[in-house]
Scaffold this active site. Structure first.
Site, PDB file in Angstrom:
ATOM      1  N   ASP A 176       0.770  -1.249   0.078  1.00  0.00           N
ATOM      2  CA  ASP A 176      -0.044   0.061  -0.173  1.00  0.00           C
ATOM      3  C   ASP A 176       0.846   1.302   0.028  1.00  0.00           C
ATOM      4  O   ASP A 176       0.518   2.137  -0.832  1.00  0.00           O
ATOM      5  CB  ASP A 176      -0.932  -0.041   1.321  1.00  0.00           C
TER       6      ASP A 176
ATOM      7  N   ARG B  42      -0.060   4.308  17.424  1.00  0.00           N
ATOM      8  CA  ARG B  42      -0.639   5.290  16.661  1.00  0.00           C
ATOM      9  C   ARG B  42      -0.449   6.633  16.830  1.00  0.00           C
ATOM     10  O   ARG B  42      -0.076   7.453  16.241  1.00  0.00           O
ATOM     11  CB  ARG B  42      -2.180   5.076  16.050  1.00  0.00           C
TER      12      ARG B  42
ATOM     13  N   ASP C 136      -7.424   2.903  12.910  1.00  0.00           N
ATOM     14  CA  ASP C 136      -6.217   3.608  13.017  1.00  0.00           C
ATOM     15  C   ASP C 136      -6.248   5.123  12.048  1.00  0.00           C
ATOM     16  O   ASP C 136      -5.582   5.951  12.478  1.00  0.00           O
ATOM     17  CB  ASP C 136      -5.020   2.740  12.199  1.00  0.00           C
TER      18      ASP C 136
ATOM     19  N   SER D 244      -3.683  -9.205   7.175  1.00  0.00           N
ATOM     20  CA  SER D 244      -3.238  -7.578   7.307  1.00  0.00           C
ATOM     21  C   SER D 244      -2.940  -7.553   8.893  1.00  0.00           C
ATOM     22  O   SER D 244      -3.305  -7.978   9.987  1.00  0.00           O
ATOM     23  CB  SER D 244      -4.485  -6.817   7.571  1.00  0.00           C
TER      24      SER D 244
HETATM   25  N1  ARG Z   1      -7.948  -4.026  16.011  1.00  0.00           N
HETATM   26  C1  ARG Z   1      -6.830  -3.495  16.512  1.00  0.00           C
HETATM   27  C2  ARG Z   1      -6.834  -1.835  16.971  1.00  0.00           C
HETATM   28  O1  ARG Z   1      -7.838  -1.446  16.398  1.00  0.00           O
HETATM   29  C3  ARG Z   1      -5.556  -3.870  15.698  1.00  0.00           C
HETATM   30  C4  ARG Z   1      -5.420  -2.955  14.280  1.00  0.00           C
HETATM   31  C5  ARG Z   1      -4.474  -3.328  13.450  1.00  0.00           C
HETATM   32  N2  ARG Z   1      -4.465  -2.521  12.646  1.00  0.00           N
HETATM   33  C6  ARG Z   1      -4.051  -2.657  11.319  1.00  0.00           C
HETATM   34  N3  ARG Z   1      -3.944  -1.561  10.427  1.00  0.00           N
HETATM   35  N4  ARG Z   1      -3.997  -3.940  11.147  1.00  0.00           N
HETATM   36  O2  ARG Z   1      -6.421  -1.400  17.421  1.00  0.00           O
END
Ligand code: ARG
Length: 424
Positions: free
Chosen positions: A32, A113, A142, A194
């Site tokens: 990406d 993040r 995110d 992912s």
């Molecule tokens: N579900 C978790 C969260 O919202 C993990 C997210 C993982 N992020 C990703 N871009 N794969 O914090």
């Protein structure tokens, strides 16, 4: 195929394509963000500065990522080792707050993040960028965490989120990558999970994980040994805490990053920290994540145990509510919300006393606290023992206590169960 940037903006911080000149791209080296790196140059005619943040995600070759960014036309690529800051300013407060969202998620991504986005702001400012680009989709948490951080800390900066707006699927991205000479890590054949990871844990989403009745396939576990393959001998680790933060492992003092890595390695070997989690996202969706969190699965219960020991029943009951509020705020992308600071002040104060040592026994996927000791424990073995009486505790006072303690309950029971009051 790639579509032109959408000119209609909804939020004040979204970039007007005509005024995007230099973009700070949060770059991971994956498909990406590599496609984004080219696409931003082509579609906006803008310059791109890349930023890659090391939060302790294992197995990254930062020299390779940097080389790839520069080959794809980045003006500069900055690789920042933020592990210490992440551990001290984000993970340590999470430990003090016993932070678990939804009963099982130790928040590693949610903690990472705001730091990544803050570093993006710092580097965007120091390299003269007007816009920050990230690779989040429009369906996750995110994007909320990153954009809320940027909009809060740097109202002068704008944001673009190409993956959210360009409407390319994976096939089209691969096609775009081929056309533009972008190497695809791990090949293009099978769609990968992912993944997001850092030193506090790893998450996998996508593929069969989206089928709620599909039990985890073995290949998803890249960090934690499957419990059935873990050693037949249990292992006990001791963790020493000072003021709510782990400072030593098995008697050896370690910096927090090294301690977390060492605990993670031992836990992973014993199959500890697999969480198969259904989660309520901020954006409304209910999703499933597979987490591998070996360090958190040992350090959080150890901390919580010690905290329970040094606090009173009233503190323990009250703090659990604040812990939950803290985890929710952080999950929901509001790291910079003043309430988080207010809560931290409380967490810090309580944790002044959270000093001592906890031993955790690890065996085939389980981590169980087996011993605890603290100079601050609100505990007196003599008082707790059945054998003795005296001192601060009077057994003779117990019946009087019970009479008063149960008074209202007894009155209510009588009222509601009095046969004379029952209607015919
Ligand atoms: N579900 C978790 C969260 O919202 C993990 C997210 C993982 N992020 C990703 N871009 N794969 O914090």
């Amino acid at each position: 195929m790639s579509s032109l940037p959408n000119t209609a903006t909804t939020a004040s911080y979204e970039a007007d394509p005509a005024s995007v000149r230099r973009v700070l791209l949060l770059y991971s080296g994956g498909l990406d963000t590599s496609v984004m790196l080219k696409w931003i140059q082509d579609s906006y005619g803008a310059e791109v500065v890349c930023l890659t943040v090391n939060l302790g995600q294992p197995g990254e070759d930062y020299a390779v990522i940097e080389g790839k960014a520069l080959r794809l036309g980045a003006l500069e690529c900055h690789v920042v080792d933020a592990r210490e800051q992440f551990a001290a300013e984000y993970v340590a407060p999470a430990i003090r707050a016993n932070a678990l969202y939804g009963g099982g998620y130790p928040l590693f991504t949610a903690l990472g993040r705001p730091l990544i986005a803050k570093l993006a702001v710092d580097y965007a400012r120091s390299t003269g960028c007007d816009t920050i680009a990230h690779g989040c989709t429009g369906k996750g948490n995110d994007q909320v965490r990153i954009e809320a951080t940027i909009a809060t800390l740097a109202p002068e900066l704008k944001v673009i989120a190409p993956v959210r707006s360009w409407q390319m699927g994976r096939e089209e991205e691969i096609e775009y990558a081929r056309e533009h000479g972008i190497p695809i890590k791990g090949g293009a054949e099978t769609a990968p999970y992912s993944i997001d990871d850092n030193l506090w844990g790893r998450s996998s989403e996508g593929r069969w994980i989206e089928d709620l009745d599909h039990a985890p396939e073995d290949d998803v576990f890249q960090l934690v040994t499957r419990p059935e393959e873990a050693p037949d001998e249990p292992e006990t680790v001791t963790v020493e805490f000072e003021r709510g933060v782990p400072v030593a492992l098995n008697g050896k003092r370690l910096e927090l990053v090294a301690l977390i890595e060492a605990v993670a390695a031992i836990g992973a070997r014993h199959g500890v920290g697999i969480v198969d989690h259904i989660e309520d996202r901020i954006v409304g969706l209910k999703v499933r994540d597979i987490y591998e969190v070996p360090a958190a699965a040992i350090l959080l219960p150890a901390h919580h145990e010690l905290e329970r020991l040094v606090c009173t029943i009233h503190q323990n009951q009250f703090k659990a509510q604040l812990d939950q509020q803290w985890a929710y705020l952080v999950y929901a992308g509001l790291w910079w919300e003043p309430l988080r600071g207010d809560l931290d002040a409380y967490m810090d104060h309580v944790n002044e006393l959270v000093t001592g040592t906890i031993a955790v026994k690890l065996y085939k996927g389980h981590a169980r606290v087996v011993t605890r000791s603290s100079p601050n424990a609100v505990y007196d073995a003599g008082l707790a023992s059945f054998a003795q009486s005296g001192g601060l505790f009077s057994q003779a006072a117990a019946p009087g206590f019970i009479e008063l303690w149960s008074l209202q309950s007894r009155m209510a029971w009588r009222l509601h169960h009095d046969p004379a009051r029952e209607r015919d």
